[in-house]
Each structure stands twice: as structure tokens, then as C-alpha cells.
Design an enzyme around this catalytic site. Structure first.
Site, PDB file in Angstrom:
ATOM      1  N   ARG A  71      -1.912  -1.666   1.818  1.00  0.00           N
ATOM      2  CA  ARG A  71      -0.843  -1.244   2.506  1.00  0.00           C
ATOM      3  C   ARG A  71      -1.124   0.186   2.529  1.00  0.00           C
ATOM      4  O   ARG A  71      -1.004   0.868   1.196  1.00  0.00           O
ATOM      5  CB  ARG A  71       0.352  -1.744   1.927  1.00  0.00           C
ATOM      6  CG  ARG A  71       1.674  -1.103   2.340  1.00  0.00           C
ATOM      7  CD  ARG A  71       2.925  -1.482   1.772  1.00  0.00           C
ATOM      8  NE  ARG A  71       4.088  -0.934   2.178  1.00  0.00           N
ATOM      9  CZ  ARG A  71       4.553  -0.279   1.440  1.00  0.00           C
ATOM     10  NH1 ARG A  71       4.509  -0.024   0.142  1.00  0.00           N
ATOM     11  NH2 ARG A  71       5.759   0.580   1.779  1.00  0.00           N
ATOM     12  N   HIS A 115       6.923   6.115   5.699  1.00  0.00           N
ATOM     13  CA  HIS A 115       7.057   6.361   4.403  1.00  0.00           C
ATOM     14  C   HIS A 115       7.406   7.738   4.285  1.00  0.00           C
ATOM     15  O   HIS A 115       6.656   8.625   3.408  1.00  0.00           O
ATOM     16  CB  HIS A 115       5.742   5.908   3.714  1.00  0.00           C
ATOM     17  CG  HIS A 115       5.792   5.820   2.170  1.00  0.00           C
ATOM     18  ND1 HIS A 115       5.389   4.446   1.717  1.00  0.00           N
ATOM     19  CD2 HIS A 115       6.394   6.425   1.171  1.00  0.00           C
ATOM     20  CE1 HIS A 115       5.751   4.439   0.242  1.00  0.00           C
ATOM     21  NE2 HIS A 115       6.023   5.485   0.018  1.00  0.00           N
ATOM     22  N   GLU A 160      11.680   1.869   1.997  1.00  0.00           N
ATOM     23  CA  GLU A 160      12.748   2.083   1.141  1.00  0.00           C
ATOM     24  C   GLU A 160      13.699   2.975   1.707  1.00  0.00           C
ATOM     25  O   GLU A 160      13.880   4.419   1.318  1.00  0.00           O
ATOM     26  CB  GLU A 160      11.998   2.849  -0.204  1.00  0.00           C
ATOM     27  CG  GLU A 160      11.208   1.917  -1.091  1.00  0.00           C
ATOM     28  CD  GLU A 160      10.914   2.715  -2.373  1.00  0.00           C
ATOM     29  OE1 GLU A 160      11.288   3.724  -2.787  1.00  0.00           O
ATOM     30  OE2 GLU A 160      10.018   2.220  -3.053  1.00  0.00           O
ATOM     31  N   TYR A 290      10.296  -2.363  -9.391  1.00  0.00           N
ATOM     32  CA  TYR A 290       9.703  -1.509 -10.596  1.00  0.00           C
ATOM     33  C   TYR A 290      10.487  -2.298 -11.822  1.00  0.00           C
ATOM     34  O   TYR A 290      10.186  -2.614 -12.849  1.00  0.00           O
ATOM     35  CB  TYR A 290       9.800  -0.049 -10.310  1.00  0.00           C
ATOM     36  CG  TYR A 290       9.060   0.344  -9.425  1.00  0.00           C
ATOM     37  CD1 TYR A 290       7.797   0.661  -9.716  1.00  0.00           C
ATOM     38  CD2 TYR A 290       9.257   0.309  -7.868  1.00  0.00           C
ATOM     39  CE1 TYR A 290       6.707   1.067  -8.710  1.00  0.00           C
ATOM     40  CE2 TYR A 290       8.188   0.608  -6.927  1.00  0.00           C
ATOM     41  CZ  TYR A 290       6.944   1.110  -7.332  1.00  0.00           C
ATOM     42  OH  TYR A 290       6.147   1.628  -6.502  1.00  0.00           O
ATOM     43  N   GLU A 347       5.338  -3.249  -3.225  1.00  0.00           N
ATOM     44  CA  GLU A 347       5.010  -2.401  -4.191  1.00  0.00           C
ATOM     45  C   GLU A 347       5.636  -2.969  -5.732  1.00  0.00           C
ATOM     46  O   GLU A 347       6.556  -3.384  -5.945  1.00  0.00           O
ATOM     47  CB  GLU A 347       5.803  -1.075  -4.245  1.00  0.00           C
ATOM     48  CG  GLU A 347       5.379  -0.242  -3.044  1.00  0.00           C
ATOM     49  CD  GLU A 347       5.840   1.117  -2.944  1.00  0.00           C
ATOM     50  OE1 GLU A 347       6.607   1.697  -4.028  1.00  0.00           O
ATOM     51  OE2 GLU A 347       6.112   1.762  -2.014  1.00  0.00           O
TER      52      GLU A 347
HETATM   53  O1  IFM Z   1       5.520   6.684  -5.441  1.00  0.00           O
HETATM   54  C1  IFM Z   1       6.789   5.965  -4.927  1.00  0.00           C
HETATM   55  C2  IFM Z   1       6.594   5.516  -3.594  1.00  0.00           C
HETATM   56  O2  IFM Z   1       6.359   6.211  -2.702  1.00  0.00           O
HETATM   57  C3  IFM Z   1       7.755   4.741  -3.202  1.00  0.00           C
HETATM   58  N1  IFM Z   1       7.979   3.793  -4.308  1.00  0.00           N
HETATM   59  C4  IFM Z   1       8.152   3.970  -5.680  1.00  0.00           C
HETATM   60  C5  IFM Z   1       6.886   4.897  -5.985  1.00  0.00           C
HETATM   61  C6  IFM Z   1       6.883   4.967  -7.403  1.00  0.00           C
HETATM   62  O3  IFM Z   1       8.107   6.128  -7.757  1.00  0.00           O
END
Ligand code: IFM
Length: 437
Positions: A71, A115, A160, A290, A347
Site C-alpha cells: 500500500r 495521504h 485517516e 495502533y 496500518e
Molecule cells: O506515519 C503515520 C501514517 O502516516 C499514518 N498513520 C499513523 C502512522 C504512524 O504515526
């Protein structure tokens, strides 16, 4: 170890501004991150991992790890420097070569259209707070599908949107760095409208393609058993999770949050006429997970009346809770509240601890193996998980935190641009290979 079904594709993620560099080459225009970055750290994405020049070698790394899915994001200012009008053939060619190279190596390309790197001329015209930007995005999407849809079958509209809208326009720590809640709410709405327009454009241009959106989602936990903290957690959940999930998947903004924003920010209820656009059916929901969040009620603090509370240990180098069970819980909740649908983890990852031996990232091995295990459990519970991507393939430019924070499977020495797989990369390679046996 709980095995993931073999048809779940495993891969890694990156984003254009964080790795490409070549900020002034081949006709690339300026983005809001060129303007904003460096304010905190003095560091920018001008060179980053120099991936724009080293992409072939980076493809070799991906192939050596056995990645099944990759990705990346398309830099809007590289393919349409002014954000409107002429497209830049050199920029589009770059992504075509990349996608073709991935396919030649048996890696499925997944392109994110936004992004975070809005062309600066669009920001100068009002940015995402202007409704017209949603239409500009739809044009970008159409051009990208037409130029690249024969080599890229999987698309993500936004990465996001919560961060873009609220961290960028209410909290002010990401580009464009504004602190204005009414603007942030307008931005959130326009991002969602632009998503729906881009989904429609894809259906018109490439009916066989697959499209989704990536949301940062997290279980929200109250700091104590008090009713006030429980209510604060519900508000935070409304802000981070439901403000996006509900209009996308249920056809309406969450009523409790609309009422709160009306009361505390003076929001006039967001355009109901747009809800059909926003709710345009998608093929998968992308999830960036995360860590869970912890909050405590603090009536005087901002429109939400809460503050962040201490995360439960263990925590990572950024102070984030390490909580694989949170991933299983999140996916279970999504199935319960939003129905069973294809889910892509777009992610998941952890920053390196500071150490003398940067390649020995044992914490990432433990983090990834525990999260993959939790994913297997979520699948056994009934979640329809189709893909999983580690953030990130390479150490890269971590936005306002610069280069000190490293999320890569592969270490990058920024002085020489030498890439070296860390212990976690080798572990992930073996994990992927073992699933094929
Ligand atoms: O680096 C970022 C990414 O660009 C978007 N999601 C979280 C990642 C880590 O902070």
C-alpha cells in the site's frame, strides 16, 4: 500460534510524502506538508528515503520479504501540481512503473489517493474547508483511475480523515496547522463527501475495481469506573470512531455528537443531502490500528470536555499502549455495530525503542506477532479480514516528529540511504513464507 487463513494477504504500507523525496523534481508542485514540515523539528520530506529514485531497489526488498500486498500513496502535487487543471505525465508515469514493477513481482498494488499532501494552491484557495476541494479530489480520482486503473485494481480514497480534519484544523499539530473547530468540522464533512464522489467516479470508470477508505480506529477506555469518565470515553469514541463510521456505513452522523458539536462549537447539522454520497457502498473498510485510547472527563477542556489519561502499560517508545487484544475487540465491535463486511488492516505497527543496535527491533517482532495472533482470533470470532499491512516498509519521515521516530521493518541510514532489513523484517518474511507451506 493462531494461524491467519491463507487467503489473507500480508503486506506493508508507506505514504508518498514520508518516503519519496524528490520534492522539486519532474514537475512536482508544492504541498501543504512542504510548507508545514520542519516547524517542530527542522526536518522535512524533501529527501526522505529518496524512494522516487530508489523505487526499483525498494521493490527488490519487498520481493525478498515475500510481501503479497503493498500500500502506497499517490502524491497529488506530483500528478497534478496545481490541484486543478493540467496533469503531469512524469508524475503519473512514476506510479505506473511502480505498479507494474509490483505486479511483475507478484505483489498486489494498493493505491491511496490522499495521504495528507494537498497541493498548496488548493490550500491557498481555502483547502478542505471549501466544498470545491471535494470536486477537485473527484477529478484527481477520475484521472488516476483512467491513467492507472489497468495496473492498480485496489484503491483507498482517504487515509485517516480524522487526522486531516481534526489534528490538522482543530488541534493544529499537523498541516495546515489550524486551531478552529468549526473549520475542522467543515473539513471532515468535505473529506467524506469527496470520498463518496471518488467512489462513484471509480464505479463509473473501473466497475471491476475495489475501493475503500482507511480510518484510524481505536477502542476508547475510561480512566476510571466513574460515570463521568465513561461518558467522556463515549464522547471520544464519537469523535474519533463514530464521526466517520456512522455516515460512511449507517447513513447518518451520530446524533449525540451532532448535539454536542451544535452546543459547544455552534455546528449547524452537516448537510443531510450529502449523506447518500458519503454512504456510497464500499468494497472494504480499511483500519489503521495502533493502540487503544484512555481518557478522563475534564469539563473545561475543549468541546469534548475530556483529556488524555495515562495509557495502560506496557507502552511503546511513543508512549502508546501495546494492546493486541484491543485489535480483536475493535474488529468484534465493528462486526457487531456496523455489520460483517470485508476488513483490511491498512496500518499496524510500533516505533523502535532507542538502542545501540538499531537492527535488533525485538519489540517489533513481539508487537507484530501478538497483533497477527489477535487478528487470527478476530477471524475466528467472525470478522471478515482480507488483508494486513505493517506500518511501515521503511523507516521514514514521521510528520511533525521528523526522522527520530522509526516505524520501518527496514532500517534506513539517512546519510547514505542504505537500507538494511531489521530483525522484524526477517521475522515477517519467515512468517509469510510459513503460511504458504
Ligand atoms: O506515519 C503515520 C501514517 O502516516 C499514518 N498513520 C499513523 C502512522 C504512524 O504515526
Amino acid at each position: 500460534m493462531m494461524r491467519l487463513p491463507p487467503d489473507v494477504k500480508l503486506g506493508a504500507s508507506t505514504a508518498a510524502y514520508q518516503i519519496e523525496g524528490a520534492a522539486r523534481e519532474d514537475g512536482r508542485g508544492e504541498s501543504i506538508w512542504d510548507r508545514f514540515s520542519g516547524i517542530e523539528t527542522g526536518e522535512t520530506g524533501e529527501v526522505a528515503c529518496d524512494h522516487y529514485h530508489r523505487w526499483r531497489a525498494d521493490l527488490g526488498l519487498m520481493a525478498a520479504l515475500g510481501l503479497e500486498s503493498y500500500r502506497f500513496s499517490i502524491a497529488w502535487p506530483r500528478v497534478q501540481p496545481d490541484g486543478r487543471g493540467a496533469f503531469n505525465a512524469k508524475g503519473i508515469d512514476f506510479y505506473r512503473r511502480l505498479a507494474e514493477g509490483l505486479r511483475e513481482r507478484g505483489i498486489d498494488p494498493v493505491a491511496t489517493l490522499y495521504h495528507w499532501d494537498l497541493p498548496q494552491p488548493l490550500e491557498d484557495a481555502g483547502g478542505w474547508a471549501e466544498r470545491d476541494t471535494a470536486w477537485r479530489f473527484a477529478d484527481l480520482a477520475t484521472a488516476a483511475y483512467e491513467a492507472l486503473g489497468d495496473v492498480i485494481a485496489s484503491w483507498i480514497t482517504h487515509n485517516e480523515p480524522w487526522g486531516v480534519a481534526f489534528v490538522g484544523h482543530a488541534e493544529g499539530t499537523k498541516a495546515p496547522g489550524l486551531c478552529d473547530w468549526p473549520t475542522a468540522l467543515r473539513v471532515a464533512h468535505h473529506l467524506l463527501v469527496s470520498h463518496g464522489l471518488a467512489v462513484r467516479a471509480l464505479r463509473a470508470s473501473r466497475p471491476d475495481a475495489t475501493v475503500g477508505i482507511s480510518l484510524n480506529l481505536a477502542p476508547v477506555r475510561p480512566a476510571s469506573a466513574s460515570a463521568a469518565d465513561a461518558a467522556a470515553a463515549r464522547r471520544r469514541d464519537g469523535y474519533v470512531n463514530r464521526w466517520f463510521l456512522d455516515p460512511l456505513l449507517r447513513g447518518a452522523y451520530p446524533g449525540d455528537m451532532v448535539a454536542l458539536f451544535e452546543r459547544r462549537v455552534g455546528l449547524s447539522a452537516p448537510g443531510a443531502a450529502d449523506l447518500a454520497t458519503i454512504g456510497e457502498p464500499i468494497d472494504f473498510l480499511g483500519i489503521n490500528y495502533y493502540h487503544p485510547e484512555y481518557v478522563r472527563a475534564e469539563p473545561k477542556s475543549g468541546p469534548l470536555g475530556l483529556v488524555a489519561a495515562a495509557p495502560a502499560p506496557p507502552t511503546s517508545a511513543l508512549g502508546w499502549s501495546i494492546d493486541p487484544a484491543g485489535l480483536r475487540e475493535l474488529l468484534g465491535r465493528l462486526v457487531r455495530d456496523y455489520g460483517r463486511r470485508p476488513l483490511w488492516i491498512t496500518e499496524n505497527g510500533v516505533p523502535d525503542e532507542l538502542r545501540q543496535t538499531p537492527l535488533e527491533d525485538t519489540e517489533r517482532v513481539s508487537y507484530l506477532s501478538a497483533h497477527l495472533e489477535a487478528l487470527g482470533e478476530a477471524v475466528a470470532d467472525g470478522a471478515d479480514v482480507r488483508r494486513y499491512h505493517v506500518w511501515s516498509l521503511l523507516d521514514n519521515f514521521e510528520w511533525e516528529l521528523g526522522y527520530a521516530v522509526r516505524f520501518g521493518l527496514v532500517h534506513v541510514d539517512y546519510a547514505t540511504q542504505r537500507r538494511t532489513p531489521k530483525r522484524s523484517a526477517l521475522w515477517y518474511r519467515d512468517y509469510i513464507a510459513a503460511r504458504k507451506r
